[in-house]
Design a protein around this motif. Structure first.
Motif, PDB file in Angstrom:
ATOM      1  N   GLU A   1       1.136  -1.451  -0.103  1.00 27.87           N
ATOM      2  CA  GLU A   1      -0.147   0.061  -0.129  1.00 27.87           C
ATOM      3  C   GLU A   1       1.479   1.490   0.124  1.00 27.87           C
ATOM      4  O   GLU A   1       0.629   2.315  -0.447  1.00 27.87           O
ATOM      5  N   GLU A   2       2.026   0.979   0.581  1.00 27.48           N
ATOM      6  CA  GLU A   2       3.527   2.073   0.771  1.00 27.48           C
ATOM      7  C   GLU A   2       3.464   3.003  -0.288  1.00 27.48           C
ATOM      8  O   GLU A   2       3.731   4.505  -1.039  1.00 27.48           O
ATOM      9  N   VAL A   3       3.594   1.628  -1.590  1.00 22.28           N
ATOM     10  CA  VAL A   3       4.136   1.611  -2.615  1.00 22.28           C
ATOM     11  C   VAL A   3       3.414   2.273  -3.916  1.00 22.28           C
ATOM     12  O   VAL A   3       3.487   3.275  -4.026  1.00 22.28           O
ATOM     13  N   GLU A   4       1.834   1.095  -3.656  1.00 24.00           N
ATOM     14  CA  GLU A   4       0.911   2.032  -4.276  1.00 24.00           C
ATOM     15  C   GLU A   4       0.961   3.568  -4.418  1.00 24.00           C
ATOM     16  O   GLU A   4       0.166   4.235  -5.270  1.00 24.00           O
ATOM     17  N   ALA A   5       0.786   3.779  -3.106  1.00 18.12           N
ATOM     18  CA  ALA A   5      -0.073   5.459  -3.081  1.00 18.12           C
ATOM     19  C   ALA A   5       1.227   6.968  -3.472  1.00 18.12           C
ATOM     20  O   ALA A   5       1.135   7.436  -3.746  1.00 18.12           O
ATOM     21  N   ALA A   6       2.434   5.945  -3.186  1.00 17.42           N
ATOM     22  CA  ALA A   6       3.642   6.764  -4.086  1.00 17.42           C
ATOM     23  C   ALA A   6       3.343   7.088  -5.234  1.00 17.42           C
ATOM     24  O   ALA A   6       3.107   8.024  -6.445  1.00 17.42           O
ATOM     25  N   ILE A   7       3.558   5.576  -5.839  1.00 20.62           N
ATOM     26  CA  ILE A   7       3.218   5.342  -7.651  1.00 20.62           C
ATOM     27  C   ILE A   7       1.421   6.220  -8.070  1.00 20.62           C
ATOM     28  O   ILE A   7       1.942   7.027  -9.146  1.00 20.62           O
ATOM     29  N   ASN A   8       0.998   5.884  -6.732  1.00 19.39           N
ATOM     30  CA  ASN A   8      -0.225   6.620  -7.407  1.00 19.39           C
ATOM     31  C   ASN A   8      -0.732   8.551  -7.352  1.00 19.39           C
ATOM     32  O   ASN A   8      -1.513   9.185  -8.104  1.00 19.39           O
ATOM     33  N   ARG A   9       0.672   8.225  -6.818  1.00 16.40           N
ATOM     34  CA  ARG A   9       0.877  10.043  -7.448  1.00 16.40           C
ATOM     35  C   ARG A   9       1.519  11.022  -8.140  1.00 16.40           C
ATOM     36  O   ARG A   9       0.861  12.567  -8.252  1.00 16.40           O
ATOM     37  N   HIS A  10       1.291   9.741  -9.149  1.00 19.47           N
ATOM     38  CA  HIS A  10       1.782  10.755 -10.166  1.00 19.47           C
ATOM     39  C   HIS A  10       0.311  10.585 -11.924  1.00 19.47           C
ATOM     40  O   HIS A  10      -0.253  10.276 -11.865  1.00 19.47           O
ATOM     41  N   PRO A  11       0.248  12.032 -11.270  1.00 21.07           N
ATOM     42  CA  PRO A  11      -0.575  12.451 -11.659  1.00 21.07           C
ATOM     43  C   PRO A  11      -1.551  11.675 -13.827  1.00 21.07           C
ATOM     44  O   PRO A  11      -2.666  11.993 -13.576  1.00 21.07           O
ATOM     45  N   ALA A  12      -0.783  10.987 -14.508  1.00 21.43           N
ATOM     46  CA  ALA A  12      -1.685  10.180 -15.373  1.00 21.43           C
ATOM     47  C   ALA A  12      -1.402   8.881 -15.005  1.00 21.43           C
ATOM     48  O   ALA A  12      -1.850   7.439 -15.799  1.00 21.43           O
ATOM     49  N   VAL A  13      -1.510   7.953 -13.326  1.00 22.91           N
ATOM     50  CA  VAL A  13      -1.652   7.044 -13.005  1.00 22.91           C
ATOM     51  C   VAL A  13      -3.181   6.956 -12.572  1.00 22.91           C
ATOM     52  O   VAL A  13      -3.012   7.484 -12.018  1.00 22.91           O
ATOM     53  N   ARG A  14      -3.933   5.686 -12.918  1.00 21.81           N
ATOM     54  CA  ARG A  14      -5.324   5.709 -12.133  1.00 21.81           C
ATOM     55  C   ARG A  14      -5.096   4.818 -11.185  1.00 21.81           C
ATOM     56  O   ARG A  14      -6.121   5.386 -10.303  1.00 21.81           O
ATOM     57  N   MET A  15      -4.789   4.180 -11.286  1.00 25.69           N
ATOM     58  CA  MET A  15      -4.076   3.018 -10.156  1.00 25.69           C
ATOM     59  C   MET A  15      -2.927   1.798  -9.841  1.00 25.69           C
ATOM     60  O   MET A  15      -2.495   1.617 -11.247  1.00 25.69           O
ATOM     61  N   SER A  16      -2.298   1.174  -8.937  1.00 25.80           N
ATOM     62  CA  SER A  16      -2.002   0.027  -9.358  1.00 25.80           C
ATOM     63  C   SER A  16      -1.678  -0.625  -8.243  1.00 25.80           C
ATOM     64  O   SER A  16      -1.876  -0.575  -7.287  1.00 25.80           O
ATOM     65  N   MET A  17      -1.365  -2.110  -8.948  1.00 25.63           N
ATOM     66  CA  MET A  17      -0.736  -2.928  -7.576  1.00 25.63           C
ATOM     67  C   MET A  17       0.816  -3.090  -7.381  1.00 25.63           C
ATOM     68  O   MET A  17       0.957  -3.730  -8.738  1.00 25.63           O
ATOM     69  N   VAL A  18       0.942  -3.352  -6.310  1.00 18.40           N
ATOM     70  CA  VAL A  18       2.630  -3.771  -5.956  1.00 18.40           C
ATOM     71  C   VAL A  18       2.469  -5.255  -5.586  1.00 18.40           C
ATOM     72  O   VAL A  18       1.752  -5.538  -4.366  1.00 18.40           O
ATOM     73  N   ARG A  19       3.828  -6.077  -6.346  1.00 14.17           N
ATOM     74  CA  ARG A  19       3.585  -6.900  -5.841  1.00 14.17           C
ATOM     75  C   ARG A  19       5.198  -7.541  -5.430  1.00 14.17           C
ATOM     76  O   ARG A  19       5.568  -7.394  -6.029  1.00 14.17           O
ATOM     77  N   SER A  20       5.127  -9.041  -5.150  1.00 13.62           N
ATOM     78  CA  SER A  20       6.482  -9.347  -5.262  1.00 13.62           C
ATOM     79  C   SER A  20       6.412 -10.301  -5.780  1.00 13.62           C
ATOM     80  O   SER A  20       5.686 -11.004  -6.377  1.00 13.62           O
TER      81      SER A  20
END
Lengths: 489, 91
Positions: A402-421
């Motif tokens: 969730e912490e990494v997704e929150a950072a990625i989602n700050r990019h204006p072009a990103v709708r959503m993201s999922m971080v996995r192992s």
């Protein structure tokens, strides 16, 4: 200094009664101290009396200074809160509040002004003779930090008893002997070798920092046993530490599988010739177990399951990844069960509770700690698959997606993201991100631009191990019934 | 691009990402002395898997961990051969 078994005894008391040999040392990167001097001296400028009964935060740059302070304050302080070396300073106020900190012991007095802690004592990693030896007066609570969901640390309360139960069981002390018996005299020197492992010649080393659970276990084994201990220095290169371990004749060396892979990639790997190698903190795969067996043929190799919450669960000595299914449900000091695919452990080594969080429960109704590690049975063995809730273990450091997704989602072009192992042969796991964009990229260069910009945002706000190693752009993400991202172990 | 050139290009990319300058990338350079820590090497292995389509570390339980850049490149060249890939021309 012999303490009757039913009276309180601190590390210092036990050190005093176990000094059968004067030649026991703590070796740091730049300093060394004789353990005999530690038991009768002070590294706190003789101010230990002021810390009696207090809740003391130990925050040091170098773990050597922390080691000396911990020995001196066990049995004196009401509570010892051991700061991990990488704890961002912005989390210190919450740590202070949750643990009721009313004194700070540090080797660097700067930066603690805003914490409002009334008493500050300097520890500089050197021992001077003490005018009086303090009397053990309480059962100190130990508070260990481990990373939590939002980046703020979780604080686990242990007691001396919970921290040392795995050592007192004698399991550790017998490791070397049992395995040597099992090796059927491959070196033909079992007799002398066995005595050596039991005696004062044991020299411990660990790639861990002693301010984490895995490292603290080794520190306590070394100090409460009869050997010496070689600590790594702040910022010391791995190769230099290996050379020092070799120079001091380290016999017992521990680390995560990632630490060991790094050691084997170092030209100095041959500087050590340990008789006992221990892996913990991450999944030990067959590759690293085989590589260690091949590089250090003289060594007994054990991989342990341990966590700050559950304590030392078990050790596996057969050189194979995973653990025997017969361990599950077996009676003993440590009870193991598997429910909903996850490993649960109940023992006297479990942490007692979370500090400062009355509403968080550590154990289930039956007293088991759910480790969150997903295991799968294949034949007569269980194998680790990963972590529930998508937690990623990068070289022994936890990453909450969730912490990494929150950072990625700050990019204006990103709708959503999922971080996995993503599996890594070097660090066990790595962070990988699937990203859904708000609109199709307009030009062919745009994907590369987005990748670079997302990585830049991550670089600016996350620790290096949390930055995605790879980013994939996907059309959609799987959403589970509850409306959350579908995370799979 | 050859396997060797691909490896070197990915190393340079990771160094750029981390704003690190690299020493000359000679065959006898110790990987861990290259300015790349083990996390960076892990990332390198992951990115090479994306680019080349294989990860030689996970293809066997018996691997010797490479110490120098030359070891590392040879490790990938051997794997490329066993995958039937011409190591001089992979991408």
């Amino acid at each position: 200094m012999n303490t009757p078994p039913n009276r309180m005894a601190s590390i210092r008391d036990r050190l005093g009664s176990a000094l059968t040999s004067p030649e026991r040392f703590l070796w740091g990167a730049t300093a060394r101290v004789c353990l005999g001097h530690v038991s009768s001296g002070t590294s706190l400028g003789g101010r230990v009396g002021e810390l009696a009964g207090r809740s003391v935060l130990i925050v040091t740059r170098d773990q050597f200074a922390a080691a000396l302070a911990l020995i001196e304050l066990d049995g004196i302080a009401r509570r010892l809160i051991v700061c991990t070396p990488d704890l961002p300073s912005e989390h210190l106020p919450a740590v202070v509040a949750k643990a009721g900190v009313d004194a700070i012991v540090s080797d660097d007095d700067r930066g603690h002004d805003g914490l409002g802690v009334p008493l500050r004592v300097l520890c500089n990693g050197t021992v001077t003779p003490a005018e009086e030896t303090p009397v053990t007066s309480c059962r100190t609570e130990w508070v260990l930090l481990t990373s939590g969901t939002t980046g703020a640390p979780k604080m686990l309360v242990h007691t001396f008893a919970s921290l040392t139960a795995a050592i007192n069981s004698g399991q550790e002390g017998r490791d070397g002997q049992e395995r040597r018996d099992g090796q059927q005299g491959r070196d033909g020197q079992e007799g002398p070798e066995r005595q050596k492992l039991q005696g004062a010649d044991v020299v411990w080393g660990t790639f861990y920092d002693i301010r984490r659970y895995g490292g603290l276990q080794i520190f306590l084994r070394a100090v409460l046993g009869r050997g010496s201990f070689v600590l790594s220095g702040a910022g010391e290169a791995l190769g230099e530490y290996l050379v020092r371990l070799g120079a001091h004749g380290a016999t017992h060396v521990s680390g995560t599988p990632s630490h060991w892979r790094r050691a084997l990639m170092s030209p100095e790997a041959g500087a050590i010739a340990p008789s006992y190698i221990r892996l913990s903190g991450e999944i030990a795969d067959q590759g690293i177990l085989n590589a260690l067996r091949s590089f250090y043929p003289q060594a007994t190799i054990a991989h342990a399951f341990a966590s700050t919450e559950a304590g030392v669960g078990f050790e596996v000595h057969d050189g194979l990844e995973g653990f025997p299914a017969s361990m599950v449900g077996a009676p003993g000091d440590v009870q193991i069960n598997v429910a909903d695919g996850s490993l649960r452990i109940r023992s006297a080594r479990n942490a007692v509770r979370y500090a400062g969080e009355e509403h968080s429960t550590l154990t289930d109704a039956e007293g088991f700690v759910d480790t969150g590690d997903i295991v799968e049975r294949r034949g007569d063995r269980y194998y680790f698959l990963g972590r529930r809730n998508g937690i990623i273990n990068v070289g022994g450091l936890k990453v909450y997606p969730e912490e990494v997704e929150a950072a990625i989602n700050r990019h204006p072009a990103v709708r959503m993201s999922m971080v996995r192992s993503r599996r890594s042969p070097i660090t066990g796991s790595l962070v990988s991100a699937d990203v859904v964009l708000k609109a199709e990229p307009s030009a062919s260069g745009t994907i590369a631009d987005f990748t670079r910009e997302i990585l830049q945002i991550c670089h600016d706000s996350l620790a290096p191990h949390k930055i995605p190693a790879t980013i994939r752009f996907v059309p959609a993400l799987e959403i589970a019934e509850a409306g959350k991202l579908a995370r799979h172990a | 691009m050859s396997v060797k050139a691909t490896v070197i290009s990915e190393i340079q990319q990771i160094a750029d990402d981390n704003k690190k300058s690299l020493p000359p990338l000679a065959d006898d350079l110790v990987l861990l002395d290259s300015g790349l820590d083990s996390l960076a090497i892990a990332i390198l292995v992951a990115r090479l898997e994306e680019t080349l389509g294989f990860d030689p570390f996970t293809e066997s339980d018996d691997v010797a961990y490479p110490v120098t850049l030359g070891d590392f490149i040879r490790f990938y060249e051997h794997a490329a051969e066993s995958h039937g890939v011409d190591s001089r021309q992979v991408g």
